[in-house]
Design a protein around this motif. Structure first.
Motif, PDB file in Angstrom:
ATOM      1  N   ASP A  71      -7.383  10.837  14.372  1.00 32.67           N
ATOM      2  CA  ASP A  71      -8.752   9.231  14.150  1.00 32.67           C
ATOM      3  C   ASP A  71     -10.221  10.059  14.411  1.00 32.67           C
TER       4      ASP A  71
ATOM      5  N   TYR B 270     -13.292   8.361  13.078  1.00 31.68           N
ATOM      6  CA  TYR B 270     -14.623   7.434  14.351  1.00 31.68           C
ATOM      7  C   TYR B 270     -15.735   8.073  13.777  1.00 31.68           C
TER       8      TYR B 270
ATOM      9  N   TRP C  40     -11.730  -0.754  11.081  1.00 31.20           N
ATOM     10  CA  TRP C  40     -10.980  -0.009  11.600  1.00 31.20           C
ATOM     11  C   TRP C  40      -9.692  -1.063  10.906  1.00 31.20           C
TER      12      TRP C  40
ATOM     13  N   TYR D 198      -8.647   0.852   7.693  1.00 27.89           N
ATOM     14  CA  TYR D 198      -7.615   1.875   8.092  1.00 27.89           C
ATOM     15  C   TYR D 198      -6.604   1.947   8.470  1.00 27.89           C
TER      16      TYR D 198
END
Length: 874
Positions: free
Chosen positions: A340, A344, A356, A359
């Motif tokens: 992650d 990010y 997000w 995702y």
């Protein structure tokens, strides 16, 4: 592995990707939880990491956290390894590990540190304080503790699985139920399709004699991977403990039921989707997802909307996604393995409208595997997506991923484990943007230093993984390929796999010869590695010819004082020494010393080492006074640069004592060895193996002075220590027993000497078998004692066996075989068989002439024996 071991059980599930192996493991775990009140199990996925240190550490952490197991040997070894490897013990990562270990925390609370050279001493002091866990460890695992202290970092790294096994065995000693260990995605560790190296050996640390499985009873192993295990090829006993099952795709009935449960009821569509997917679970999942996408868009799903093959299915599935998810899937297909934090850092730089939420939804797809925060996409799906990814996303993703990796690698506070992870990521991303012609520059400028550090720290598997990422991107007969497999040869040599290092170096050499010719510097560099590999595998005559050629060519092309030329001189001298051509070796070593001194000065470490090489050759030539003078200068320099107690300095002192002994200055040698023993005891402790070795050398000095009773006392003490430290079957213990035989024979106590020598022979047979050279040498020792007892017929019988085995194992012209002929001749003569002795001596002379030449000392000695036996016989 012990044949038929009833407490070792391995269950293997294998099949293609997406067949459901991981799901099967989840099902087994679920059933364990339902049927057992307190099931004990641990799961590891090789997608995360394949390096044995990281794998074992992860398994250890799970067992410590979930079941309160303890791993004192393994924890101590990791702590010791970090010290020997030059890692920062005060780093947050290592301190966190220490805090998780009750054993380390307890010992360090009393001692503040556990010096790598004083493990036993430190633990003994803690045991004296009355700590039961330390006392138990010393009583039960003293041999392993000695090895932790003694082994250098690369050896200790290889020893970790055995120590882990010992600890886990202790934890399970009173277990009422077995522990189950699940190993998933095994093909990441053992991929027999890999074209480099010996991939089937990658799991030797798991299945080998000193590995995990054979040394941990009462554990049930469940392994899942794409390929069947080939363990029976290494040990037929696995047939009794290994059960393998090939997982096929789902049956049509099961596939239909799965599709129906997702709402697909059209018989034509059900039949068509089964034919398209062949029942492969991951593709069935894609069909369901695509079906739902079509329904959401208000379209009626038709069979042609799913494509004619798996590739078309993947492409159509992605096309049906909404834009935000589709672009994220493309990014992840390029990353291959990610966490992650990486997404990010780069997501919004690649996609300004990065979501997000989208995702999170993508990570839930069946083709994305998750393990402890690391994610990986199914290989086939990833490849199709990467091929179809828009170039603007490709460029932005790689650019941002590369930049992120550079920043992380430049971060001095990054843990060693994360640094290695980002290094592999960096190589994976950057190699996609490097042209064939730029691979060598990329590796030498950006990767070489990291690679060398991995080798120096004993992290050979990670270094090989790094090369394995690059090699598939380059053509096999290219210069870049030759360059990289030469680095692989270097890694294999560092790991002690000299045979494979030789094959790789030879392949590289041949490619360079074809591309650049045999006059090129790069060809000479590959030839040097080939020569070193020949030397490592005992081909000294061939290595000599190669280095003789290299020196000549280096001087011609690069000049006499180029570092590569001087290095070639060192290897040339080493080859000459192993061929017993000491006079020639001396000339070469003196030349090397002269050149190093002129370039780097007299106090450069390489110059000092060259001085010591000259001294050692002079010593071998019997020019002891010259050797002593040079070695004393070496000692002076090392004391000034390294200090009096540095290991290299102490080794230099020991060489001086050896030279003094050769000069018959036995009292002076004894004084030096006595002082050296005091120093070793102070630094290493009473029972350290190096301390005991100095005691052994002291015994040699006393022997030379005729102090045979004192020698016997010391030998008995050494034998007692080595039995206590290593046990009865360790090679150092057996070697000390052989020393006892020597002193007992000198004192005329032949019967007692014979009993010990029989034990030596028995143990060597048990360890090495009948045809090993150490076993043959033990038989020679039996012959000597039997002859001293006048038991000539028995001596002849054993010596005939020695000669037969020497011929079989070493060859008829090997120096040891010729020596065995001469010894048989003496035994025959002593038993009154003069004519038979003469025949043997004549054969020995013939083979000496053939092997060494007419002027060699062995040939001249053999000739004198024939002349002598002729006179005695007449």
């Amino acid at each position: 592995m012990k044949t038929g071991d009833p407490d070792i059980s391995v269950l293997m599930y294998c099949g293609i990707g997406g067949i459901g192996k991981s799901a099967l493991i989840e099902k087994i775990i679920s059933e364990m939880k339902e049927k057992l009140s307190n099931p004990q199990y641990v799961y590891y996925d090789f997608n995360v990491e394949q390096d044995k240190r990281g794998v074992l550490k992860s398994l250890r952490n799970h067992l410590v956290n979930d079941y309160k197991f303890s791993f004192p040997l393994f924890d101590l070894a990791l702590y010791n390894y970090a010290q020997k490897n030059g890692e920062d013990i005060a780093s947050s990562e290592i301190q966190h590990f220490i805090n998780s270990s009750v054993f380390l925390t307890t010992v360090l609370h009393l001692t503040e540190t556990i010096p790598a050279v004083k493990v036993l001493t430190t633990l003994t002091e803690c045991a004296d304080s009355g700590i039961p866990m330390v006392e138990n460890l010393l009583n039960k695992h003293r041999t392993e503790l000695v090895q932790i202290e003694r082994k250098w970092h690369a050896e200790l790294y290889e020893y970790l699985p055995y120590l882990f096994a010992q600890d886990l065995t202790d934890n399970l000693a009173h277990n009422q139920q077995p522990l189950v260990i699940f190993l998933d995605t095994y093909e990441k560790l053992v991929n027999e399709m890999l074209s480099i190296g010996e991939p089937l050996n990658n799991d030797a640390w798991i299945r080998g004699d000193n590995g995990l499985i054979p040394n941990i009873p009462n554990v049930f192993w469940v392994i899942a991977g794409r390929e069947t295990l080939k363990w029976e090829a290494f040990d037929s006993a696995w047939s009794k403990s290994l059960e393998q099952h090939l997982l096929d795709s789902l049956t049509q009935n099961d596939s239909t039921q799965f599709l129906r449960s997702a709402g697909i009821t059209d018989p034509t569509l059900l039949e068509g989707l089964y034919q398209l997917t062949k029942g492969t679970p991951v593709y069935l999942d894609l069909c369901v997802d695509l079906y739902e996408h079509l329904i959401e868009r208000g379209e009626k799903p038709e069979l042609e909307m799913f494509g004619q093959n798996d590739r078309a299915l993947i492409e159509r599935f992605v096309r049906c996604m909404d834009d935000s998810k589709r672009d994220i899937v493309y990014i992840l297909s390029l990353l291959e393995i990610w966490d992650d934090a990486m997404v990010y850092a780069i997501g919004e730089n690649v996609l300004p409208d990065f979501s997000w939420t989208a995702y999170g939804a993508v990570k839930d797809y069946s083709f994305v595997a998750d393990h402890e925060g690391l994610y990986i996409m199914d290989r086939t799906i990833r490849e199709v997506l990467a091929d179809n990814c828009p170039m603007i996303i490709v460029d932005r993703t790689l650019e941002n991923a590369i930049q992120l990796c550079r920043e992380m690698l430049a971060n001095e506070d990054l843990s060693e484990e994360m640094r290695e992870r980002y290094l592999l990521w960096y190589v994976r991303f950057k190699i996609q943007a490097v042209s064939q012609g730029g691979v060598i520059i990329f590796f030498s400028d950006e990767i070489q230093n990291y690679f060398d550090r991995l080798i120096d720290k004993g992290k050979i598997e990670i270094a090989e993984t790094l090369l394995g990422i690059i090699l598939p991107h380059i053509e096999e007969q290219s210069e870049a390929y030759a360059y990289l497999i030469l680095r692989m040869a270097y890694a294999k040599r560092a790991a002690g796999d000299y045979a494979l290092a030789l094959k790789l170096a030879e392949k590289s050499k041949n490619i360079y010869a074809g591309l650049r010719g045999t006059e090129d510097v790069e060809y000479l560099n590959a030839l040097k590695h080939y020569g070193v590999a020949l030397f490592d595998t005992g081909n000294f005559q061939r290595s000599f010819k190669i280095f003789d050629y290299i020196v000549s060519k280096r001087e011609e092309i690069q000049g006499k004082n180029h570092p590569d030329t001087i290095d070639a001189l060192y290897f040339l001298s080493a080859s000459l020494r192993r061929l017993d051509h000491y006079e020639e070796a001396l000339l070469v070593s003196e030349d090397e010393l002269s050149r190093r001194s002129a370039i780097a000065g007299d106090n450069d470490p390489h110059t000092i080492s060259a001085m010591e090489n000259v001294a050692l050759i002079l010593f071998s030539l019997g020019k002891n006074e010259e050797a002593l003078k040079i070695q004393e200068e070496v000692l002076s320099k090392r004391m000034a640069i390294l200090g009096a107690n540095h290991p290299e300095t102490l080794d230099t002192v020991e060489v001086i004592a050896n030279i003094l002994s050769a000069l018959r200055c036995h009292k002076e040698a004894l004084i030096i060895r006595s002082e050296l023993l005091c120093t070793r005891k102070e630094i290493w402790g009473e029972n350290h193996p190096d301390t005991v070795t100095v005691m052994q050398n002291m015994a040699k000095s006393l022997f030379s002075l005729g102090e045979f009773k004192k020698v016997r006392e010391i030998q008995e003490e050494i034998l007692s220590k080595r039995r206590e430290i290593y046990g009865d079957k360790h090679l150092d213990t057996i070697s000390t027993m052989r020393g006892m035989v020597t002193i007992l024979s000198t004192l005329g106590e032949y019967e007692e000497a014979l009993k010990i020598q029989e034990e030596v022979l028995s143990k060597r047979r048990e360890i090495f078998g009948d045809k090993h050279t150490d076993t043959i040498n033990a038989m020679r020792g039996m012959v000597d004692i039997l002859s001293s007892l006048g038991k000539y017929e028995e001596a002849v019988k054993i010596q005939e066996e020695v000669l037969s085995k020497s011929k079989e194992v070493l060859g008829e012209n090997h120096p040891d075989t010729i020596s065995a002929m001469r010894r048989l001749g003496f035994s025959l003569y002593s038993s009154g068989k003069c004519a038979e002795a003469k025949v043997i001596f004549e054969e020995a002379l013939s083979r000496s002439r053939e092997t060494f030449g007419e002027d060699h000392l062995d040939t001249k000695s053999a000739k004198r024996l024939v002349e002598l036996i002729t006179i005695l016989g007449s």
